[in-house]
Design a protein around this motif. Structure first.
Motif, short mmCIF file in Angstrom:
data_model
loop_
_atom_site.label_atom_id
_atom_site.label_comp_id
_atom_site.label_asym_id
_atom_site.label_seq_id
_atom_site.Cartn_x
_atom_site.Cartn_y
_atom_site.Cartn_z
N PRO A 280 -7.36 -2.24 8.42
CA PRO A 280 -8.13 -2.65 7.25
C PRO A 280 -7.57 -2.08 5.95
N ALA A 281 -7.10 -0.82 5.99
CA ALA A 281 -6.61 -0.18 4.76
C ALA A 281 -5.36 -0.88 4.24
N VAL A 282 -4.44 -1.24 5.14
CA VAL A 282 -3.14 -1.79 4.73
C VAL A 282 -3.14 -3.31 4.71
N ILE B 246 -6.98 -3.57 -0.67
CA ILE B 246 -6.18 -2.72 0.20
C ILE B 246 -5.58 -1.57 -0.61
N ILE B 247 -5.05 -0.60 0.09
CA ILE B 247 -4.54 0.62 -0.54
C ILE B 247 -3.19 0.39 -1.21
N SER C 191 -14.55 2.64 1.53
CA SER C 191 -13.22 2.86 0.98
C SER C 191 -12.78 1.64 0.16
N SER C 192 -12.96 0.46 0.72
CA SER C 192 -12.57 -0.78 0.02
C SER C 192 -13.37 -0.97 -1.27
N GLY D 187 -5.27 5.42 -2.50
CA GLY D 187 -4.94 5.25 -1.09
C GLY D 187 -6.01 5.86 -0.20
N ILE D 188 -5.62 6.15 1.02
CA ILE D 188 -6.52 6.78 1.99
C ILE D 188 -5.68 7.73 2.83
N ILE D 189 -6.32 8.75 3.40
CA ILE D 189 -5.62 9.71 4.26
C ILE D 189 -6.11 9.50 5.70
#
Length: 465
Positions: free
Chosen positions: A258-260, A293-294, A203-204, A223-225
């Protein structure tokens, strides 16, 4: 009519589906893990219904999008299938028919004033990448995913402003590598942890590519869901609280942090290191996660998780499993959707909103899925042939009231998407439970708007209810 719950301006009123669940397998070059599983074991799927036709979106997208416009939705999330868009999985070279199809649907959404939100992975890894490399166990597959993402950005990034990398990545970890409810039906905690890490890295890296290509300079966002299942402890007892903190760290924060924030929860990393199951990573990879990050977060919310401290010693012969640190708690008196066996707990919408506000920098976010699956909806058909799904309307209203409360208290939520616009194929459940605003007759593929479809039209028009 007075609108009691008035939502912020430009609020997204929409719905979500995915390529593998709506399109059908027409003209696809590759098989996904689900296509393959259905081919080898149709018995595993409810009524032996597989993804071959789904709701026929590949052939009927124009009519379908016209119906989606008719029920007033201003935004829709769907996904691009890796198995349809890409001809050569190693180079990322696209397939002509896949390019034509996705161009057509994106243009059709835009023509109908519907914002397309495009997701890149919805449990549909090409099976040959699993056979060759072990799928998400492999760092090479991460790089192939980035090539696929780059091709998609290049082809459609001029019109698609909102992208997401993965839908519910935790389900890949749980279903494929822990609890055996998705192919390849493995239960191996060590592999599961590596897959969890690799998908975060994938994702990153896709976000890094998006930004390198400059799409965020012209208003593009990525972003990511995540499916968030907040953990509630059985009691305020210290052991119950500790169990619930671990469950939150593992099932929610292992992707949310990790996403945020660009980092994994320290408490989780410590446990994984102590138990000798920590993933293989490099400093360079961790830096990529830190720096990419998202822009926004999508939250799929269906049910909470209730947990308690372990009541029996963990059986180590099972290998490492997250269950080592908690037991699920069957709370007496909870409300249940009898068709799904899932708890109905709308208050959680508020808790999620406040958690994002207080602990995740109040990042812009939206509800990317929320829904109620019901079996045998044909028994609610009235004399006009319309399904009167008042239970679904009531479910949405309750959840929206709690979401509204969170927004009123400053949570930065910009939209609400239900699952799903048109009844769709749902993995091994196939068409057992229906979720749509629009019903599908599987024999004729005739589509009919349900009562909830007329209701959401009014909500969207009034920006509230």
């Amino acid at each position: 009519m007075t609108t009691k719950f008035k939502f912020p301006n430009n609020f997204w009123w929409g719905s979500a589906t995915s390529g593998p669940q709506s399109e059908g397998r027409f003209n696809k070059l590759h098989r996904s893990v689900f296509d393959y599983w259905y081919d080898i074991d149709p018995e595993a799927f409810f009524d032996k219904v597989g993804p071959d036709v789904a709701s026929n979106f590949y052939n009927s997208y124009k009519e379908d999008i016209a119906m989606i416009k008719d029920i007033g939705l201003n935004s829709v999330r769907t996904s691009i299938q890796w198995t349809r868009l890409i001809k050569d999985l190693e180079t990322g070279e696209p397939d002509e028919d896949g390019v034509r199809f996705y161009n057509d649907i994106i243009d059709e959404f835009i023509k109908n004033n519907i914002v397309p939100v495009i997701n890149l992975h919805h449990f549909d890894l090409p099976v040959e990448l699993y056979d060759k490399y072990g799928g998400w166990e492999s760092k090479h597959v991460i790089d192939l995913f980035v090539k696929f993402a780059e091709t998609a950005f290049k082809l459609f990034g001029d019109r698609v402003k909102y992208w997401t990398t993965f839908n519910e990545p935790m389900v890949v970890v749980e279903g494929e590598y822990l609890y055996k409810f998705h192919y390849p039906l493995i239960s191996d905690g060590k592999k599961a942890i590596q897959v969890l890490y690799n998908i975060n890295l994938a994702s990153s890296k896709a976000i890094q590519k998006f930004k390198k290509m400059g799409y965020n300079n012209n208003g593009g966002q990525i972003g990511i869901i995540l499916n968030l299942t907040p953990s509630y402890p059985r009691s305020q007892d210290e052991e119950d609280a500790k169990a619930s903190e671990f469950a939150d760290d593992f099932f929610n924060n292992s992707f949310l942090s990790p996403a945020v924030k660009g980092e994994f929860p320290e408490s989780l990393v410590k446990i994984l290191k102590d138990d000798n199951v920590i993933w293989e990573s490099t400093d360079e990879e961790l830096q990529i996660i830190r720096e990419n990050i998202i822009d926004f977060l999508g939250v799929n919310y269906y049910q909470p998780r209730r947990v308690k401290a372990k009541e029996f010693l963990y059986d180590n012969s099972r290998g490492w499993m997250p269950d080592k640190y908690f037991d699920n708690y069957d709370m007496p008196g909870k409300r249940i959707n009898p068709y799904r066996g899932w708890e109905i707990y709308p208050e959680c919408m508020y808790d999620i909103a406040i958690n994002i506000k207080n602990n995740y920098g109040n990042i812009p976010w939206y509800i990317s899925e929320n829904g109620m699956g019901v079996e045998g909806e044909e028994k609610y058909i009235n004399s006009d042939g319309i399904i009167e799904d008042d239970y679904r309307i009531d479910f949405y209203k309750e959840h929206l009231e709690y979401l509204y409360k969170g927004i009123e208290e400053g949570s930065n939520c910009f939209g609400y998407h239900t699952w799903t616009p048109i009844d769709c194929w749902s993995w091994t459940n196939a068409y057992k439970n229906r979720y749509g605003f629009i019903a599908v007759n599987l024999k004729t593929q005739k589509k009919t708007i349900k009562k909830s479809g007329r209701w959401i039209k009014e909500v969207s028009k009034n920006n509230g209810f």
